[in-house]
Design a protein around this motif. Sequence first.
Motif, PDB file in Angstrom:
ATOM      1  N   ASP A 123     -25.646  49.011  12.275  1.00 32.06           N
ATOM      2  CA  ASP A 123     -25.237  50.174  13.058  1.00 32.06           C
ATOM      3  C   ASP A 123     -23.932  49.917  13.795  1.00 32.06           C
ATOM      4  OD1 ASP A 123     -27.463  51.544  12.217  1.00 32.06           O
ATOM      5  OD2 ASP A 123     -28.616  51.179  14.042  1.00 32.06           O
ATOM      6  N   THR A 124     -23.789  48.740  14.355  1.00 32.25           N
ATOM      7  CA  THR A 124     -22.568  48.412  15.091  1.00 32.25           C
ATOM      8  C   THR A 124     -21.350  48.437  14.178  1.00 32.25           C
ATOM      9  OG1 THR A 124     -23.835  47.016  16.599  1.00 32.25           O
ATOM     10  CG2 THR A 124     -21.467  46.642  16.516  1.00 32.25           C
ATOM     11  N   ILE A 125     -21.449  47.790  13.040  1.00 37.81           N
ATOM     12  CA  ILE A 125     -20.312  47.725  12.115  1.00 37.81           C
ATOM     13  C   ILE A 125     -20.001  49.103  11.550  1.00 37.81           C
ATOM     14  CG2 ILE A 125     -19.488  46.755   9.935  1.00 37.81           C
ATOM     15  CD1 ILE A 125     -19.542  44.753  12.248  1.00 37.81           C
ATOM     16  N   ARG A 126     -21.035  49.831  11.132  1.00 38.36           N
ATOM     17  CA  ARG A 126     -20.795  51.181  10.595  1.00 38.36           C
ATOM     18  C   ARG A 126     -20.143  52.086  11.633  1.00 38.36           C
ATOM     19  NH1 ARG A 126     -26.084  51.010   7.933  1.00 38.36           N
ATOM     20  NH2 ARG A 126     -26.843  52.117   9.756  1.00 38.36           N
ATOM     21  N   THR A 127     -20.566  51.967  12.887  1.00 36.20           N
ATOM     22  CA  THR A 127     -19.973  52.767  13.956  1.00 36.20           C
ATOM     23  C   THR A 127     -18.507  52.410  14.138  1.00 36.20           C
ATOM     24  OG1 THR A 127     -22.103  52.911  15.082  1.00 36.20           O
ATOM     25  CG2 THR A 127     -20.150  53.340  16.406  1.00 36.20           C
ATOM     26  N   GLN A 128     -18.181  51.133  14.111  1.00 43.70           N
ATOM     27  CA  GLN A 128     -16.786  50.718  14.248  1.00 43.70           C
ATOM     28  C   GLN A 128     -15.927  51.251  13.105  1.00 43.70           C
ATOM     29  OE1 GLN A 128     -16.338  46.504  14.765  1.00 43.70           O
ATOM     30  NE2 GLN A 128     -17.691  46.450  16.558  1.00 43.70           N
ATOM     31  N   ILE A 129     -16.458  51.188  11.889  1.00 44.06           N
ATOM     32  CA  ILE A 129     -15.704  51.664  10.722  1.00 44.06           C
ATOM     33  C   ILE A 129     -15.470  53.165  10.808  1.00 44.06           C
ATOM     34  CG2 ILE A 129     -15.838  52.016   8.219  1.00 44.06           C
ATOM     35  CD1 ILE A 129     -17.195  49.246   8.054  1.00 44.06           C
ATOM     36  N   ASP A 148      -6.520  49.334   4.285  1.00 47.11           N
ATOM     37  CA  ASP A 148      -7.171  48.224   4.982  1.00 47.11           C
ATOM     38  C   ASP A 148      -8.612  48.586   5.344  1.00 47.11           C
ATOM     39  OD1 ASP A 148      -4.801  46.835   4.819  1.00 47.11           O
ATOM     40  OD2 ASP A 148      -4.219  47.227   6.908  1.00 47.11           O
ATOM     41  N   LEU A 149      -8.807  49.819   5.781  1.00 43.75           N
ATOM     42  CA  LEU A 149     -10.157  50.282   6.133  1.00 43.75           C
ATOM     43  C   LEU A 149     -11.054  50.327   4.899  1.00 43.75           C
ATOM     44  CD1 LEU A 149     -11.813  51.258   8.547  1.00 43.75           C
ATOM     45  CD2 LEU A 149     -11.112  53.580   7.966  1.00 43.75           C
ATOM     46  N   GLY A 150     -10.515  50.726   3.755  1.00 42.44           N
ATOM     47  CA  GLY A 150     -11.279  50.727   2.508  1.00 42.44           C
ATOM     48  C   GLY A 150     -11.702  49.321   2.108  1.00 42.44           C
ATOM     49  N   GLU A 151     -10.817  48.352   2.316  1.00 37.82           N
ATOM     50  CA  GLU A 151     -11.167  46.961   2.032  1.00 37.82           C
ATOM     51  C   GLU A 151     -12.285  46.488   2.962  1.00 37.82           C
ATOM     52  OE1 GLU A 151      -7.550  44.732   2.328  1.00 37.82           O
ATOM     53  OE2 GLU A 151      -6.656  45.727   0.591  1.00 37.82           O
ATOM     54  N   LEU A 152     -12.213  46.914   4.231  1.00 34.25           N
ATOM     55  CA  LEU A 152     -13.269  46.560   5.184  1.00 34.25           C
ATOM     56  C   LEU A 152     -14.598  47.172   4.766  1.00 34.25           C
ATOM     57  CD1 LEU A 152     -14.191  45.308   7.882  1.00 34.25           C
ATOM     58  CD2 LEU A 152     -13.459  47.432   8.988  1.00 34.25           C
ATOM     59  N   ARG A 153     -14.566  48.423   4.326  1.00 32.78           N
ATOM     60  CA  ARG A 153     -15.803  49.069   3.854  1.00 32.78           C
ATOM     61  C   ARG A 153     -16.389  48.336   2.648  1.00 32.78           C
ATOM     62  NH1 ARG A 153     -13.442  54.816   4.740  1.00 32.78           N
ATOM     63  NH2 ARG A 153     -14.537  55.430   6.620  1.00 32.78           N
ATOM     64  N   GLY A 154     -15.532  47.932   1.712  1.00 36.43           N
ATOM     65  CA  GLY A 154     -15.996  47.201   0.533  1.00 36.43           C
ATOM     66  C   GLY A 154     -16.608  45.857   0.907  1.00 36.43           C
ATOM     67  N   LEU A 155     -15.953  45.161   1.831  1.00 37.76           N
ATOM     68  CA  LEU A 155     -16.472  43.880   2.291  1.00 37.76           C
ATOM     69  C   LEU A 155     -17.813  44.065   2.987  1.00 37.76           C
ATOM     70  CD1 LEU A 155     -15.776  40.864   2.498  1.00 37.76           C
ATOM     71  CD2 LEU A 155     -14.686  41.374   4.691  1.00 37.76           C
ATOM     72  N   TYR A 156     -17.909  45.103   3.804  1.00 37.07           N
ATOM     73  CA  TYR A 156     -19.172  45.407   4.482  1.00 37.07           C
ATOM     74  C   TYR A 156     -20.273  45.686   3.458  1.00 37.07           C
ATOM     75  CZ  TYR A 156     -22.759  48.200   6.709  1.00 37.07           C
ATOM     76  OH  TYR A 156     -23.963  48.705   7.098  1.00 37.07           O
ATOM     77  N   GLY A 157     -19.953  46.451   2.425  1.00 33.16           N
ATOM     78  CA  GLY A 157     -20.938  46.769   1.388  1.00 33.16           C
ATOM     79  C   GLY A 157     -21.452  45.521   0.686  1.00 33.16           C
ATOM     80  N   ARG A 158     -20.540  44.595   0.381  1.00 34.31           N
ATOM     81  CA  ARG A 158     -20.959  43.355  -0.282  1.00 34.31           C
ATOM     82  C   ARG A 158     -21.823  42.503   0.643  1.00 34.31           C
ATOM     83  NH1 ARG A 158     -15.724  43.743  -1.993  1.00 34.31           N
ATOM     84  NH2 ARG A 158     -14.953  42.168  -0.553  1.00 34.31           N
ATOM     85  N   TYR A 159     -21.420  42.391   1.889  1.00 35.41           N
ATOM     86  CA  TYR A 159     -22.176  41.574   2.837  1.00 35.41           C
ATOM     87  C   TYR A 159     -23.535  42.186   3.158  1.00 35.41           C
ATOM     88  CZ  TYR A 159     -18.093  38.688   4.046  1.00 35.41           C
ATOM     89  OH  TYR A 159     -17.043  37.810   4.024  1.00 35.41           O
ATOM     90  N   ALA A 160     -23.601  43.492   3.282  1.00 33.72           N
ATOM     91  CA  ALA A 160     -24.819  44.154   3.751  1.00 33.72           C
ATOM     92  C   ALA A 160     -25.933  44.137   2.708  1.00 33.72           C
ATOM     93  CB  ALA A 160     -24.515  45.592   4.154  1.00 33.72           C
ATOM     94  N   ARG A 161     -25.612  43.917   1.441  1.00 28.33           N
ATOM     95  CA  ARG A 161     -26.653  43.926   0.406  1.00 28.33           C
ATOM     96  C   ARG A 161     -27.754  42.913   0.668  1.00 28.33           C
ATOM     97  NH1 ARG A 161     -22.325  44.213  -3.479  1.00 28.33           N
ATOM     98  NH2 ARG A 161     -21.988  46.419  -3.834  1.00 28.33           N
ATOM     99  N   GLY A 162     -27.392  41.713   1.092  1.00 27.90           N
ATOM    100  CA  GLY A 162     -28.389  40.664   1.308  1.00 27.90           C
ATOM    101  C   GLY A 162     -28.789  40.507   2.760  1.00 27.90           C
ATOM    102  N   GLY A 163     -28.323  41.390   3.620  1.00 27.27           N
ATOM    103  CA  GLY A 163     -28.569  41.243   5.050  1.00 27.27           C
ATOM    104  C   GLY A 163     -27.402  40.508   5.681  1.00 27.27           C
ATOM    105  N   LEU A 164     -26.957  40.991   6.794  1.00 23.89           N
ATOM    106  CA  LEU A 164     -25.780  40.421   7.427  1.00 23.89           C
ATOM    107  C   LEU A 164     -26.127  39.152   8.209  1.00 23.89           C
ATOM    108  CD1 LEU A 164     -24.130  43.654   8.823  1.00 23.89           C
ATOM    109  CD2 LEU A 164     -23.391  42.310   6.871  1.00 23.89           C
TER     110      LEU A 164
END
Length: 130
Positions: free
Chosen positions: A46-52, A79-95
């Motif tokens: 929630d924190t990361i999604r809110t920041q994005i 840059d924001l799109g890259e952050l979203r992509g990185l978040y998507g990869r990280y969030a799959r297995g739990g942050l």
Amino acid sequence: MRTLTKILAPALVASFAIASVAPANAAAVHNGNRAQAAHMTPARNDTIRTQISQLSRDIDRATRRGTLSRRESASLKRDLGELRGLYGRYARGGLQRSEVRMLERKADQIRASLRAERHDFNKKPQHARR
């Protein structure tokens, strides 16, 4: 005696089966950081999604107001799109904590770039209509 054996034997077998599976499940849950991170992930997500989403709104608002040029806006959105992509990869297995720190650091960098771009003086000139 036969009735007792018919009732007691299946109950014992079931209790042994449950007793042997429970430690394996407990070990899987507490084994490694991923399980702990997944347990605490909803608040982190929630924190990361809110920041994005806040960064996206801020970039759009600055673009509408004319404080960002199209080129600056496109660069920040990339840059924001890259952050979203990185978040998507990280969030799959739990942050994990390190992943959250990395995402927050990148969000802070984008926020700093947005602030710098808004306050520079190479904006697109606003021409008055005649």
